[in-house]
Design a protein around this motif. Structure first.
Motif, short mmCIF file in Angstrom:
data_model
loop_
_atom_site.label_atom_id
_atom_site.label_comp_id
_atom_site.label_asym_id
_atom_site.label_seq_id
_atom_site.Cartn_x
_atom_site.Cartn_y
_atom_site.Cartn_z
N GLN A 99 0.76 -1.22 -0.07
CA GLN A 99 -0.01 -0.25 -0.05
C GLN A 99 0.75 1.35 0.01
O GLN A 99 0.17 2.49 -0.20
N ALA A 100 2.08 1.16 0.12
CA ALA A 100 2.77 2.31 0.22
C ALA A 100 2.97 2.98 -0.94
O ALA A 100 2.89 2.60 -2.15
N LEU A 101 2.90 4.70 -0.95
CA LEU A 101 2.94 5.35 -1.97
C LEU A 101 4.23 5.98 -2.32
O LEU A 101 4.94 5.96 -1.32
N ARG A 102 4.31 6.16 -3.75
CA ARG A 102 5.71 6.86 -3.94
C ARG A 102 5.40 7.63 -5.15
O ARG A 102 4.56 7.35 -6.12
N VAL A 103 6.27 8.66 -5.64
CA VAL A 103 6.21 9.74 -6.87
C VAL A 103 7.30 9.37 -7.75
O VAL A 103 8.56 9.40 -6.95
N GLU A 104 7.22 9.23 -8.96
CA GLU A 104 8.32 9.12 -9.80
C GLU A 104 8.18 9.95 -10.89
O GLU A 104 7.02 10.45 -11.37
N THR A 105 9.01 10.52 -11.53
CA THR A 105 9.07 11.65 -12.45
C THR A 105 8.97 10.74 -13.85
O THR A 105 9.78 9.66 -14.06
N ARG A 106 8.14 11.05 -14.83
CA ARG A 106 8.29 10.62 -16.11
C ARG A 106 8.35 12.04 -17.14
O ARG A 106 8.00 12.84 -16.58
N PRO A 107 8.71 11.66 -18.26
CA PRO A 107 8.82 13.07 -19.42
C PRO A 107 7.29 13.78 -19.28
O PRO A 107 6.29 13.00 -19.79
N GLY A 108 7.30 15.04 -18.78
CA GLY A 108 6.02 15.62 -18.96
C GLY A 108 5.02 15.51 -17.82
O GLY A 108 4.20 16.09 -17.73
N ASP A 109 5.37 14.61 -16.94
CA ASP A 109 4.38 14.39 -15.79
C ASP A 109 5.08 13.67 -14.48
O ASP A 109 6.40 13.38 -14.69
N GLY A 164 4.30 -1.11 -8.19
CA GLY A 164 4.13 0.10 -8.81
C GLY A 164 3.02 0.40 -9.60
O GLY A 164 2.82 0.86 -10.91
N GLU A 165 1.83 -0.14 -9.20
CA GLU A 165 0.45 0.25 -9.57
C GLU A 165 0.48 1.58 -9.80
O GLU A 165 0.41 2.28 -8.55
N VAL A 166 -0.08 2.08 -11.09
CA VAL A 166 -0.21 3.49 -10.99
C VAL A 166 -1.55 4.08 -10.45
O VAL A 166 -2.72 3.38 -10.78
N VAL A 167 -1.57 4.93 -9.53
CA VAL A 167 -2.69 5.59 -8.87
C VAL A 167 -3.13 6.72 -9.68
O VAL A 167 -4.41 6.93 -9.87
N GLY A 168 -2.32 7.47 -10.25
CA GLY A 168 -2.65 8.58 -10.95
C GLY A 168 -1.39 9.43 -11.56
O GLY A 168 -0.45 9.27 -10.97
N LYS A 169 -1.74 10.45 -12.51
CA LYS A 169 -0.82 11.26 -12.90
C LYS A 169 -0.89 12.58 -12.62
O LYS A 169 -2.27 13.02 -12.53
N ILE A 170 0.07 13.41 -12.30
CA ILE A 170 0.11 14.61 -11.82
C ILE A 170 0.90 15.45 -12.91
O ILE A 170 2.11 15.18 -13.32
N ALA A 171 -0.22 16.47 -14.07
CA ALA A 171 0.70 16.87 -15.06
C ALA A 171 -0.27 18.05 -15.44
O ALA A 171 -1.30 18.41 -15.21
N ALA A 172 0.50 19.11 -15.92
CA ALA A 172 -0.06 20.29 -16.46
C ALA A 172 -1.14 20.17 -17.64
O ALA A 172 -0.65 19.11 -18.39
N PHE A 173 -2.00 20.57 -17.65
CA PHE A 173 -3.30 20.86 -18.45
C PHE A 173 -3.93 19.36 -18.66
O PHE A 173 -4.34 19.21 -19.72
N ARG A 174 -3.91 18.68 -17.60
CA ARG A 174 -4.69 17.31 -17.69
C ARG A 174 -5.82 17.51 -16.46
O ARG A 174 -5.44 18.34 -15.58
N GLY A 175 -6.64 16.66 -16.52
CA GLY A 175 -7.49 16.70 -15.39
C GLY A 175 -6.84 16.30 -13.99
O GLY A 175 -5.77 15.53 -14.08
N ALA A 176 -7.31 16.93 -12.93
CA ALA A 176 -6.75 16.96 -11.47
C ALA A 176 -6.90 15.52 -10.96
O ALA A 176 -7.91 14.90 -11.07
N LEU A 177 -6.04 14.99 -10.37
CA LEU A 177 -5.89 13.94 -9.60
C LEU A 177 -6.79 14.23 -8.11
O LEU A 177 -6.04 14.85 -7.80
#
Length: 162
Positions: free
Chosen positions: A35-45, A54-67
């Motif tokens: 259940q532990a969470l972590r943040v990784e950077t990928r190109p653009g988000d 590493g199950e993707v919970v959501g993406k944080i990126a500009a000009f996208r719907g807010a998580l």
């Protein structure tokens, strides 16, 4: 003397029953591992991942719907507070940065035109200067947002049992 000590140690080991598995050595994944969470950077988000796999919970990126970060961190009240701080600062910083870049670009574009009225040239220079300050202020908010996101992840993971 050392040979005698070795024999005593080996005999004691055999009598005790060998090596015992300690509590922290079991292989079954704990709640923390899944259940532990972590943040990784990928190109653009930025990507919020859960667990060892590493199950993707959501993406944080500009000009996208807010998580909906407060919902993700609902298990910890402190993490929810930091997630709300992230959302506020991220939105504010994104708007200020965008407006600042636009003002700077428009001001520089207009200021670069030859044979322009001096009043317009001064206004264009002022717009580009204000744009720089708005962009810098927006970056300040974005740094504040990412700091709050790191704190939210920490608070959430702290609440998980190992």
């Amino acid at each position: 003397m050392s040979r005698c000590l070795r024999v005593v140690c080996v005999v004691g080991h055999v009598l005790v029953g060998g090596v015992t598995t300690m509590e922290g050595q079991h292989i079954e994944p704990s709640r923390y591992d899944t259940q532990a969470l972590r943040v990784e950077t990928r190109p653009g988000d930025w990507v919020l991942l859960r667990g060892r796999d590493g199950e993707v919970v959501g993406k944080i990126a500009a000009f996208r719907g807010a998580l909906d970060l407060p919902a993700v961190f609902a298990a910890s009240p402190e993490a929810v507070r930091e997630a709300r701080e992230f959302t506020q600062s991220y939105n504010r910083g994104g708007v200020l940065l965008g407006v600042g870049i636009a003002a700077f670009g428009i001001g520089r574009g207009i200021g670069g035109i030859e044979d322009i009225d001096p009043a317009i040239s001064i206004s264009a220079t002022a717009a580009s200067t204000v744009g720089v300050f708005l962009a810098a202020y927006g970056i300040k908010y974005l740094y504040k947002a990412y700091s709050a996101l790191g704190k939210a992840v920490w608070w959430y993971n702290r609440e998980l049992t190992r």
